[in-house]
Scaffold this motif. Structure first.
Motif, mmCIF file in Angstrom:
data_model
loop_
_atom_site.group_PDB
_atom_site.id
_atom_site.type_symbol
_atom_site.label_atom_id
_atom_site.label_comp_id
_atom_site.label_asym_id
_atom_site.label_seq_id
_atom_site.Cartn_x
_atom_site.Cartn_y
_atom_site.Cartn_z
ATOM 1 N N ILE A 1 0.841 -1.200 0.000
ATOM 2 C CA ILE A 1 0.000 0.000 0.000
ATOM 3 C C ILE A 1 0.879 1.253 0.000
ATOM 4 O O ILE A 1 0.628 2.205 -0.746
ATOM 5 C CB ILE A 1 -0.963 -0.006 1.210
ATOM 6 C CG1 ILE A 1 -1.919 -1.194 1.138
ATOM 7 C CG2 ILE A 1 -1.727 1.303 1.319
ATOM 8 C CD1 ILE A 1 -2.849 -1.198 -0.047
ATOM 9 N N ALA A 2 1.918 1.248 0.827
ATOM 10 C CA ALA A 2 2.834 2.400 0.882
ATOM 11 C C ALA A 2 3.541 2.589 -0.461
ATOM 12 O O ALA A 2 3.686 3.724 -0.944
ATOM 13 C CB ALA A 2 3.845 2.209 2.000
ATOM 14 N N ALA A 3 3.972 1.502 -1.098
ATOM 15 C CA ALA A 3 4.623 1.596 -2.403
ATOM 16 C C ALA A 3 3.656 2.111 -3.465
ATOM 17 O O ALA A 3 4.044 2.890 -4.343
ATOM 18 C CB ALA A 3 5.177 0.235 -2.813
ATOM 19 N N THR A 4 2.405 1.707 -3.368
ATOM 20 C CA THR A 4 1.389 2.181 -4.313
ATOM 21 C C THR A 4 1.184 3.685 -4.175
ATOM 22 O O THR A 4 1.134 4.406 -5.180
ATOM 23 C CB THR A 4 0.062 1.442 -4.065
ATOM 24 O OG1 THR A 4 0.284 0.047 -4.188
ATOM 25 C CG2 THR A 4 -0.992 1.874 -5.045
ATOM 26 N N VAL A 5 1.084 4.156 -2.947
ATOM 27 C CA VAL A 5 0.912 5.593 -2.714
ATOM 28 C C VAL A 5 2.149 6.353 -3.194
ATOM 29 O O VAL A 5 2.032 7.405 -3.826
ATOM 30 C CB VAL A 5 0.612 5.862 -1.223
ATOM 31 C CG1 VAL A 5 0.684 7.340 -0.895
ATOM 32 C CG2 VAL A 5 -0.748 5.286 -0.851
ATOM 33 N N LEU A 6 3.331 5.819 -2.912
ATOM 34 C CA LEU A 6 4.560 6.456 -3.354
ATOM 35 C C LEU A 6 4.647 6.488 -4.872
ATOM 36 O O LEU A 6 5.043 7.501 -5.460
ATOM 37 C CB LEU A 6 5.755 5.708 -2.762
ATOM 38 C CG LEU A 6 7.111 6.366 -2.825
ATOM 39 C CD1 LEU A 6 7.125 7.636 -2.002
ATOM 40 C CD2 LEU A 6 8.174 5.407 -2.312
ATOM 41 N N HIS A 7 4.260 5.396 -5.515
ATOM 42 C CA HIS A 7 4.257 5.347 -6.984
ATOM 43 C C HIS A 7 3.301 6.396 -7.549
ATOM 44 O O HIS A 7 3.658 7.124 -8.480
ATOM 45 C CB HIS A 7 3.853 3.944 -7.459
ATOM 46 C CG HIS A 7 3.862 3.792 -8.938
ATOM 47 N ND1 HIS A 7 5.015 3.564 -9.642
ATOM 48 C CD2 HIS A 7 2.868 3.841 -9.859
ATOM 49 C CE1 HIS A 7 4.725 3.476 -10.931
ATOM 50 N NE2 HIS A 7 3.426 3.637 -11.080
ATOM 51 N N LEU B 1 9.261 6.655 -14.463
ATOM 52 C CA LEU B 1 9.787 5.928 -13.316
ATOM 53 C C LEU B 1 8.883 4.768 -12.959
ATOM 54 O O LEU B 1 7.757 4.676 -13.424
ATOM 55 C CB LEU B 1 9.959 6.870 -12.121
ATOM 56 C CG LEU B 1 8.707 7.615 -11.670
ATOM 57 C CD1 LEU B 1 8.118 6.956 -10.467
ATOM 58 C CD2 LEU B 1 9.062 9.050 -11.384
ATOM 59 N N ASN B 2 9.404 3.870 -12.120
ATOM 60 C CA ASN B 2 8.653 2.673 -11.773
ATOM 61 C C ASN B 2 8.954 2.284 -10.326
ATOM 62 O O ASN B 2 9.807 1.438 -10.066
ATOM 63 C CB ASN B 2 8.996 1.531 -12.729
ATOM 64 C CG ASN B 2 7.953 0.464 -12.722
ATOM 65 O OD1 ASN B 2 7.214 0.310 -11.757
ATOM 66 N ND2 ASN B 2 7.896 -0.288 -13.793
ATOM 67 N N VAL B 3 8.276 2.912 -9.397
ATOM 68 C CA VAL B 3 8.488 2.662 -7.976
ATOM 69 C C VAL B 3 8.086 1.239 -7.609
ATOM 70 O O VAL B 3 8.691 0.617 -6.735
ATOM 71 C CB VAL B 3 7.725 3.701 -7.128
ATOM 72 C CG1 VAL B 3 7.880 3.425 -5.644
ATOM 73 C CG2 VAL B 3 8.187 5.101 -7.461
ATOM 74 N N MET B 4 7.096 0.694 -8.276
ATOM 75 C CA MET B 4 6.644 -0.659 -7.970
ATOM 76 C C MET B 4 7.727 -1.702 -8.278
ATOM 77 O O MET B 4 7.858 -2.691 -7.572
ATOM 78 C CB MET B 4 5.358 -0.986 -8.734
ATOM 79 C CG MET B 4 4.200 -0.063 -8.402
ATOM 80 S SD MET B 4 3.788 0.012 -6.663
ATOM 81 C CE MET B 4 2.900 -1.497 -6.458
ATOM 82 N N LEU B 5 8.514 -1.459 -9.317
ATOM 83 C CA LEU B 5 9.623 -2.353 -9.625
ATOM 84 C C LEU B 5 10.677 -2.286 -8.526
ATOM 85 O O LEU B 5 11.219 -3.321 -8.113
ATOM 86 C CB LEU B 5 10.248 -2.003 -10.977
ATOM 87 C CG LEU B 5 11.458 -2.838 -11.394
ATOM 88 C CD1 LEU B 5 11.063 -4.291 -11.583
ATOM 89 C CD2 LEU B 5 12.080 -2.277 -12.641
ATOM 90 N N VAL B 6 10.962 -1.104 -8.034
ATOM 91 C CA VAL B 6 11.935 -0.945 -6.948
ATOM 92 C C VAL B 6 11.454 -1.694 -5.705
ATOM 93 O O VAL B 6 12.225 -2.409 -5.058
ATOM 94 C CB VAL B 6 12.169 0.549 -6.632
ATOM 95 C CG1 VAL B 6 13.130 0.716 -5.472
ATOM 96 C CG2 VAL B 6 12.682 1.286 -7.860
#
Length: 159
Positions: A12-18, A32-37
């Motif tokens: 959930i935190a990664a989704t919000v950050l993405h 960019l791709n925060v979900m990949l990170v």
């Protein structure tokens, strides 16, 4: 059970950050791709059953909101998880340099593989340009130590 709940909350935190980073940098053309990170960080510190699941779910999440070929991100992220587990014994993911280098390389792989999948299965190309791709991959590499640190801290894992 506790690991699954922690993983869900981190997702959930990664989704919000993405979403936040895409809102800010997406208008400038940065891909960019925060979900990949996040998926790669999970693969670095958790067993394969968590890492592969996180990678697949993160990719599927992006596929639900994408207008391109459905399933391409899920497949790409799962292949990136395979590569992360292959690098697991060779690199020390507690240091920032291996995190950044691996995310840079996996970001380039993910972009090229997604373009190839689109070309083969959908018959079109979604190339946004070299500079948006490079800036997104560099951003992912710079973000990697922070995400890896957060995942390591939440799961209290040291290699």
């Amino acid at each position: 059970m506790a690991n699954t709940l922690k993983l869900f909350l981190l997702f959930i935190a990664a989704t919000v950050l993405h979403w936040a980073f895409m809102s800010v940098f997406g208008g400038a053309g940065v891909s960019l791709n925060v979900m990949l990170v996040f998926a790669c960080a999970v693969c670095a510190y958790l067993p394969p059953q968590y890492g592969y699941t996180a990678a697949f779910v993160c990719g599927l999440f992006l596929d639900f909101f994408g207008v391109k070929l459905f399933g391409n991100n899920a497949l790409t992220f799962t292949l990136c998880a395979c590569m992360m587990y292959g690098l697991d014994k060779r690199l020390d993911f507690d240091a920032p340099a291996p995190q950044m280098i691996s995310l840079f390389a996996l970001g380039l792989f993910a972009a090229v593989f997604n373009l190839a999948l689109l070309h083969v299965f959908a018959g079109f190309s979604a190339w946004t340009g070299f500079w948006p791709l490079l800036s997104g991959v560099v951003f992912n590499a710079v973000l990697a130590p922070f995400v890896f640190w957060a995942v390591r801290r939440v799961f209290k894992r040291e290699r």
